[in-house]
Design a protein around this motif. Structure first.
Motif, PDB file in Angstrom:
ATOM      1  N   ILE A 179       0.855  -1.199   0.000  1.00 11.66           N
ATOM      2  CA  ILE A 179       0.000   0.000   0.000  1.00 11.66           C
ATOM      3  C   ILE A 179       0.890   1.248   0.000  1.00 11.66           C
ATOM      4  CG2 ILE A 179      -1.703   1.344   1.311  1.00 11.66           C
ATOM      5  CD1 ILE A 179      -2.801  -1.314   2.397  1.00 11.66           C
ATOM      6  N   GLU A 180       0.603   2.154  -0.894  1.00 11.89           N
ATOM      7  CA  GLU A 180       1.353   3.411  -0.911  1.00 11.89           C
ATOM      8  C   GLU A 180       0.372   4.580  -0.940  1.00 11.89           C
ATOM      9  OE1 GLU A 180       4.928   3.307  -3.011  1.00 11.89           O
ATOM     10  OE2 GLU A 180       4.999   5.475  -3.364  1.00 11.89           O
ATOM     11  N   VAL A 181       0.536   5.441   0.043  1.00 10.39           N
ATOM     12  CA  VAL A 181      -0.307   6.642   0.100  1.00 10.39           C
ATOM     13  C   VAL A 181       0.334   7.703  -0.777  1.00 10.39           C
ATOM     14  CG1 VAL A 181      -1.267   8.424   1.597  1.00 10.39           C
ATOM     15  CG2 VAL A 181      -1.048   6.056   2.432  1.00 10.39           C
ATOM     16  N   ILE A 182      -0.406   8.230  -1.727  1.00 13.21           N
ATOM     17  CA  ILE A 182       0.162   9.252  -2.625  1.00 13.21           C
ATOM     18  C   ILE A 182      -0.741  10.495  -2.625  1.00 13.21           C
ATOM     19  CG2 ILE A 182       1.269   7.500  -4.085  1.00 13.21           C
ATOM     20  CD1 ILE A 182      -1.562   9.424  -5.578  1.00 13.21           C
ATOM     21  N   HIS A 183      -0.136  11.614  -3.070  1.00 15.06           N
ATOM     22  CA  HIS A 183      -0.908  12.867  -3.107  1.00 15.06           C
ATOM     23  C   HIS A 183      -0.877  13.549  -4.464  1.00 15.06           C
ATOM     24  CE1 HIS A 183      -0.624  12.407   1.284  1.00 15.06           C
ATOM     25  NE2 HIS A 183      -1.710  13.185   1.310  1.00 15.06           N
ATOM     26  N   THR A 184       0.109  13.221  -5.297  1.00 14.56           N
ATOM     27  CA  THR A 184       0.266  13.959  -6.562  1.00 14.56           C
ATOM     28  C   THR A 184       0.262  12.980  -7.744  1.00 14.56           C
ATOM     29  OG1 THR A 184       2.666  13.710  -6.636  1.00 14.56           O
ATOM     30  CG2 THR A 184       1.784  15.595  -5.380  1.00 14.56           C
TER      31      THR A 184
ATOM     32  N   ILE B  17      -2.396   1.624  -4.529  1.00  9.48           N
ATOM     33  CA  ILE B  17      -2.336   3.064  -4.311  1.00  9.48           C
ATOM     34  C   ILE B  17      -3.557   3.573  -3.539  1.00  9.48           C
ATOM     35  CG2 ILE B  17      -2.251   5.299  -5.480  1.00  9.48           C
ATOM     36  CD1 ILE B  17      -0.964   3.723  -7.873  1.00  9.48           C
ATOM     37  N   LEU B  18      -3.287   4.280  -2.459  1.00  6.90           N
ATOM     38  CA  LEU B  18      -4.356   4.917  -1.693  1.00  6.90           C
ATOM     39  C   LEU B  18      -4.222   6.423  -1.897  1.00  6.90           C
ATOM     40  CD1 LEU B  18      -6.728   4.395   0.267  1.00  6.90           C
ATOM     41  CD2 LEU B  18      -5.098   4.565   2.155  1.00  6.90           C
ATOM     42  N   ALA B  19      -5.236   7.006  -2.526  1.00  8.86           N
ATOM     43  CA  ALA B  19      -5.093   8.397  -2.971  1.00  8.86           C
ATOM     44  C   ALA B  19      -6.315   9.226  -2.614  1.00  8.86           C
ATOM     45  CB  ALA B  19      -4.893   8.412  -4.483  1.00  8.86           C
ATOM     46  N   PRO B  20      -6.091  10.479  -2.275  1.00 10.62           N
ATOM     47  CA  PRO B  20      -7.230  11.382  -2.050  1.00 10.62           C
ATOM     48  C   PRO B  20      -7.851  11.734  -3.401  1.00 10.62           C
ATOM     49  CG  PRO B  20      -5.142  12.566  -1.816  1.00 10.62           C
ATOM     50  CD  PRO B  20      -4.783  11.156  -2.157  1.00 10.62           C
ATOM     51  N   TRP B  21      -9.193  11.710  -3.459  1.00 11.06           N
ATOM     52  CA  TRP B  21      -9.870  11.816  -4.752  1.00 11.06           C
ATOM     53  C   TRP B  21     -11.094  12.716  -4.621  1.00 11.06           C
ATOM     54  CZ3 TRP B  21     -13.754   7.842  -7.012  1.00 11.06           C
ATOM     55  CH2 TRP B  21     -14.052   8.168  -8.349  1.00 11.06           C
TER      56      TRP B  21
ATOM     57  N   THR C 150      -7.023  18.890   1.680  1.00 16.27           N
ATOM     58  CA  THR C 150      -6.359  17.879   0.849  1.00 16.27           C
ATOM     59  C   THR C 150      -6.936  17.926  -0.560  1.00 16.27           C
ATOM     60  OG1 THR C 150      -6.152  16.496   2.809  1.00 16.27           O
ATOM     61  CG2 THR C 150      -5.789  15.428   0.675  1.00 16.27           C
ATOM     62  N   LEU C 151      -6.047  17.859  -1.557  1.00 18.70           N
ATOM     63  CA  LEU C 151      -6.499  17.959  -2.938  1.00 18.70           C
ATOM     64  C   LEU C 151      -6.465  16.603  -3.633  1.00 18.70           C
ATOM     65  CD1 LEU C 151      -4.662  21.258  -3.966  1.00 18.70           C
ATOM     66  CD2 LEU C 151      -7.000  20.965  -3.067  1.00 18.70           C
ATOM     67  N   CYS C 152      -7.328  16.474  -4.622  1.00 19.83           N
ATOM     68  CA  CYS C 152      -7.375  15.251  -5.440  1.00 19.83           C
ATOM     69  C   CYS C 152      -6.064  15.106  -6.198  1.00 19.83           C
ATOM     70  CB  CYS C 152      -8.542  15.331  -6.409  1.00 19.83           C
ATOM     71  SG  CYS C 152      -8.544  14.027  -7.658  1.00 19.83           S
ATOM     72  N   PHE C 153      -5.506  13.910  -6.177  1.00 17.29           N
ATOM     73  CA  PHE C 153      -4.204  13.670  -6.827  1.00 17.29           C
ATOM     74  C   PHE C 153      -4.273  13.886  -8.338  1.00 17.29           C
ATOM     75  CE2 PHE C 153      -4.529   9.708  -9.318  1.00 17.29           C
ATOM     76  CZ  PHE C 153      -5.812   9.314  -8.972  1.00 17.29           C
ATOM     77  N   ALA C 154      -5.453  13.752  -8.894  1.00 16.31           N
ATOM     78  CA  ALA C 154      -5.559  13.776 -10.360  1.00 16.31           C
ATOM     79  C   ALA C 154      -6.122  15.083 -10.887  1.00 16.31           C
ATOM     80  CB  ALA C 154      -6.437  12.626 -10.826  1.00 16.31           C
ATOM     81  N   SER C 155      -7.077  15.667 -10.168  1.00 13.45           N
ATOM     82  CA  SER C 155      -7.754  16.858 -10.688  1.00 13.45           C
ATOM     83  C   SER C 155      -7.323  18.134  -9.987  1.00 13.45           C
ATOM     84  CB  SER C 155      -9.271  16.701 -10.526  1.00 13.45           C
ATOM     85  OG  SER C 155      -9.619  16.751  -9.143  1.00 13.45           O
ATOM     86  N   GLY C 156      -6.694  18.010  -8.819  1.00 14.25           N
ATOM     87  CA  GLY C 156      -6.344  19.197  -8.055  1.00 14.25           C
ATOM     88  C   GLY C 156      -7.525  19.854  -7.346  1.00 14.25           C
TER      89      GLY C 156
ATOM     90  N   PRO D 175     -10.708  19.858  -4.507  1.00 17.38           N
ATOM     91  CA  PRO D 175     -10.752  19.342  -3.128  1.00 17.38           C
ATOM     92  C   PRO D 175     -11.084  17.850  -3.109  1.00 17.38           C
ATOM     93  CG  PRO D 175     -11.944  21.418  -3.280  1.00 17.38           C
ATOM     94  CD  PRO D 175     -11.592  21.036  -4.685  1.00 17.38           C
ATOM     95  N   ALA D 176     -10.317  17.098  -2.336  1.00 13.64           N
ATOM     96  CA  ALA D 176     -10.554  15.659  -2.240  1.00 13.64           C
ATOM     97  C   ALA D 176     -11.745  15.385  -1.334  1.00 13.64           C
ATOM     98  CB  ALA D 176      -9.312  14.951  -1.710  1.00 13.64           C
ATOM     99  N   LYS D 177     -12.509  14.377  -1.679  1.00 12.51           N
ATOM    100  CA  LYS D 177     -13.672  14.024  -0.850  1.00 12.51           C
ATOM    101  C   LYS D 177     -13.440  12.760  -0.042  1.00 12.51           C
ATOM    102  CE  LYS D 177     -17.335  16.220  -3.512  1.00 12.51           C
ATOM    103  NZ  LYS D 177     -17.886  15.897  -4.826  1.00 12.51           N
ATOM    104  N   LYS D 178     -12.513  11.911  -0.483  1.00  7.56           N
ATOM    105  CA  LYS D 178     -12.326  10.612   0.171  1.00  7.56           C
ATOM    106  C   LYS D 178     -10.988  10.020  -0.237  1.00  7.56           C
ATOM    107  CE  LYS D 178     -16.120   9.044  -1.676  1.00  7.56           C
ATOM    108  NZ  LYS D 178     -17.189   8.339  -2.393  1.00  7.56           N
ATOM    109  N   TRP D 179     -10.594   8.995   0.508  1.00  7.74           N
ATOM    110  CA  TRP D 179      -9.462   8.169   0.100  1.00  7.74           C
ATOM    111  C   TRP D 179      -9.995   6.988  -0.705  1.00  7.74           C
ATOM    112  CZ3 TRP D 179      -4.499   9.607   0.901  1.00  7.74           C
ATOM    113  CH2 TRP D 179      -4.239  10.563   1.891  1.00  7.74           C
ATOM    114  N   SER D 180      -9.369   6.746  -1.833  1.00  9.18           N
ATOM    115  CA  SER D 180      -9.773   5.565  -2.609  1.00  9.18           C
ATOM    116  C   SER D 180      -8.545   4.759  -2.994  1.00  9.18           C
ATOM    117  CB  SER D 180     -10.535   5.964  -3.874  1.00  9.18           C
ATOM    118  OG  SER D 180     -11.769   6.568  -3.531  1.00  9.18           O
TER     119      SER D 180
END
Lengths: 482, 482
Positions: free
Chosen positions: B403-408, B422-426, B463-469, B471-476
């Motif tokens: 498991i790797e937590v990523i942000h960008t 991958i665990l990412a804010p989305w 926290t921002l979405c790793f893909a769209s920039g 605001p993130a709503k959840k970890w996926s």
């Protein structure tokens, strides 16, 4: 019930399987939905049979639903027998497949190329496979729920042995299990016997079967079959083994199956003008408990007594249930559970409560008896056993009353018209059976052999075949069939 | 084993399922033969699951294999999802059918016209159906035994409720049973979560799933799904009921399934370079006993001790068996049963006989221990429990280490290349998932969401979405998947 069994048998049967909630008709002709009231019976039969064959070291397999045209056609008699009923897949999504693929009508040709691969040495034998699955036979004659459907559920056992003796022995072991399913579980009397050359399994050496008979229609019905395939498929699929002396031999094979048809035979045998009649051993609910309150009666106490009754019976291993629905009258409930064929109904009202008893009503003969609460479990057990035995006994008497021993062609045609189960001396020649079929063709279908029963009456020397006048070799059952 | 798990995973997997005698490849691509070593595991899982859902009052049904084009197409999103994979029957015998008939890829459209018929009043609810059957999805991508096959076995549950609350509750009850199948039986760690809008069931309201992960390939794999269909199918198939006030309402529906894929996930998770490793709870044989005679040793006494050991274990409810084949050496047998993944091997030789002990060898870690015969049952129980727990623990550690937590976006692509889970804010927007898929397309397949786990880490404000920039709503969880 709108129809009566003795007046409109076909309509009666359709009505009973639908109204008892066993079957729902489906929008593709010849396909039916099996509802819990049928599936729970199928599960009870399966539980028994699967445990028995596991004792015989059968192993569970699952082979694919599909078979290529090339493999399906390898055994010529076999494909001739099944070809007209095979359903073919030719498209996936919007693409045509490169070659059409058949849906299994039975799995000999699906399995045996792999038997050839798996069997190398005598140490790999016996090989014993069983699968529980669906098969498809796209028949065009008269579809009937359970009895003749385009898709049905079954088990199919496929085994390979080093010797004919082992194969012969297993054929009969399995046939005996099929007899037990019919007689001990479904309370349907059957005759064990051997099929004629015309009626045997396409591509096999010989076929044994259990045959039932439906007095109302005067038709025999094949209950289940246990085939010895001999070495015929072994030859076509090259299934050989190295024996202990290092020489190659072909295996001896069997295949055997019973299907959801068995449930239909049971319905036809025991059902009456009130609906289904279920033998206790296969009834999803063996005892239905119904509260019968009167005006001003203590409904709480009655409900409590009902719950306690169900609890006690379930704890003792019976399948009991309670019908406390408030928007239905006791009378409506009686009819409902009679329609569904539940073997015993227990009614509990204020008088029963006062006397510490329950009123028990039998589905098979309507007999009513009051049982002290203290004896509940013992008496219910006795009653269920009695019902089970009585259903078989009654069905056997009715079936036996239809048997007619004949000796001449005239007697034969008269008995056929009278819807009898005909026992006739026969020369056992294939041409003669063909001839009988040709001579009896008609709207109701031709007569044919049902089986040559293992239990043979004496055949006095000089007895002649009813159809050919040649010396008779055996007694066989003849009639129309499903 | 010719292949190593860490070097040629795909080839290793094919080899292990074939050599362990779980699978035989079939002559139709994407179809496989399930042999007893797989089917016995399937039966053990089925026994557990079927008993659990019967406690939830699920009833057994069997609906037809076939569905008409007209009915199949009733729910537009649903048919769009399945249409490319549907196999069509167009011929029977030599005749063209009047209209092509589909083989069920799943049974929503087979069943729901009849739900509409059966459900009239709130008293008919809840309706709870389950069937064990085969389904066909004629996929063209990479067939893999168990994991992706054109025909597979599953159970499919279909239920209808008066309220969304009841449906929501059942979705999670079933999901918990699926978690137990994976974690308690197959010893495979899974994450419970919710699927994205793109990945949810075609035509449903929302989908929950248990998701596993295969470290060797860096791919997620959907273990089983429990869908809330909402009222969408109810609308299309007109499934309504009269509520207690006499008004008509639409039902709320669920459907849920797990398949033979579960066995493949287990093989991938635990197998090693010696073959299968089976968790004791699903191992068809938990303990294999092997006699190890030396020259001049008392083979009769050793054989007797082996038989007595098997007998004692079977009597205590373990699945134990004996390998007394004379033409194979003990060493050959060790390898054979290691290949088949049997959790415990017991060796009995002259020294063991003299010391009234048996030598026990664990499949999971190779540990060897001598057990006094007097303590056999207790110690075997402890060892099997330890193995079961150890397999889950080890698999969980391996999974968690991936498991790797990523942000960008950069971190995301690096982690994807490194085969991480991958665990990412989305931001949870469908367009963004589409965009991620488009940007990661390639030979290995695109990345997508696996699930949004119910077990959510804290999501700090801002926290921002790793893909769209956005605001993130959840970890996926994201990654490539099977």
């Amino acid at each position: 019930m709108a129809y009566k069994k003795d007046e409109n048998f076909g309509e009666w049967y359709s009505e009973v399987v639908v109204n008892s909630e066993m079957i729902e008709y489906y929008d593709i002709s010849g396909c039916y939905i099996l509802r819990p009231w049928a599936m729970e019976i199928w599960e009870l039969l399966k539980e028994f049979f699967d445990a028995e064959i596991k004792k015989l070291k059968l192993k569970p397999y699952y082979f694919p639903l599909f078979v290529t045209e090339n493999v399906l056609q390898k055994e010529k008699d076999h494909i001739e027998g099944f070809a007209p009923e095979v359903a073919w897949v030719t498209k996936s999504g919007k693409s045509e497949l490169e070659a059409p693929i058949a849906i299994r009508p039975t799995s000999e040709t699906v399995m045996y190329p792999y038997f050839s691969k798996w069997i190398r040495s005598h140490r790999d034998l016996p090989l014993r496979c069983n699968q529980w699955c669906n098969v498809v036979r796209w028949e065009f004659s008269n579809p009937t729920p359970f009895i003749r459907s385009r898709e049905f559920l079954w088990q199919e056992g496929h085994t390979a042995f080093a010797t004919k003796e082992e194969a012969d022995k297993e054929v009969l072991q399995i046939l005996e299990l099929y007899r037990r399913i019919y007689e001990e579980f479904l309370a349907v009397p059957v005759s064990k016997g051997r099929k004629s050359e015309m009626e045997k399994f396409a591509g096999g050496l010989y076929t044994t079967s259990v045959e039932a008979f439906i007095p109302n229609t005067g038709r025999g019905i094949q209950g289940a079959t246990s085939h010895c395939l001999g070495q015929n498929f072994a030859k076509m699929f090259d299934i050989t083994f190295e024996n202990e002396k290092g020489a190659r031999e072909m295996v001896w094979q069997n295949s055997w199956a019973y299907t959801t048809r068995s449930i239909g035979v049971m319905v036809m045998t025991h059902g009456d003008d009130k609906g289904l009649v279920l033998p206790p051993r296969v009834a999803p609910i063996q005892v239905i408990v119904i509260p019968v309150p009167y005006k001003d009666s203590d409904t709480t106490a009655i409900k409590g007594a009902c719950e306690s009754t169900v609890y006690t019976l379930n704890e003792s291993g019976f399948r009991a249930d309670l019908d406390t629905r408030e928007n239905y009258s006791p009378g409506w409930k009686y009819s409902h559970w009679e329609m569904k064929g539940v073997p015993l109904r227990i009614e509990i009202g204020p008088r029963d409560l006062a006397n510490q008893q329950v009123r028990v009503v039998r589905r098979d003969n309507g007999a009513k008896v009051d049982i002290p609460v203290a004896n509940l479990v013992e008496e219910v057990k006795v009653l269920l056993d009695e019902i089970q035995a009585n259903l078989l006994k009654t069905a056997k008497e009715k079936r036996d009353a239809c048997i007619e021993v004949i000796h001449t062609w005239d007697e034969f045609t008269t008995a056929l018209n009278n819807k009898r189960l005909i026992l006739a001396p026969w020369c056992d020649e294939e041409e003669v059976e063909k001839d009988v079929k040709a001579r009896t063709k008609g709207d109701l279908g031709a007569a044919k052999t049902l089986c040559t029963p293992f239990d043979q009456p004496e055949l006095p020397e000089g007895t002649l075949c009813f159809a050919s006048g040649k010396p008779a070799k055996k007694w066989s059952f003849w009639g129309r069939s499903y």
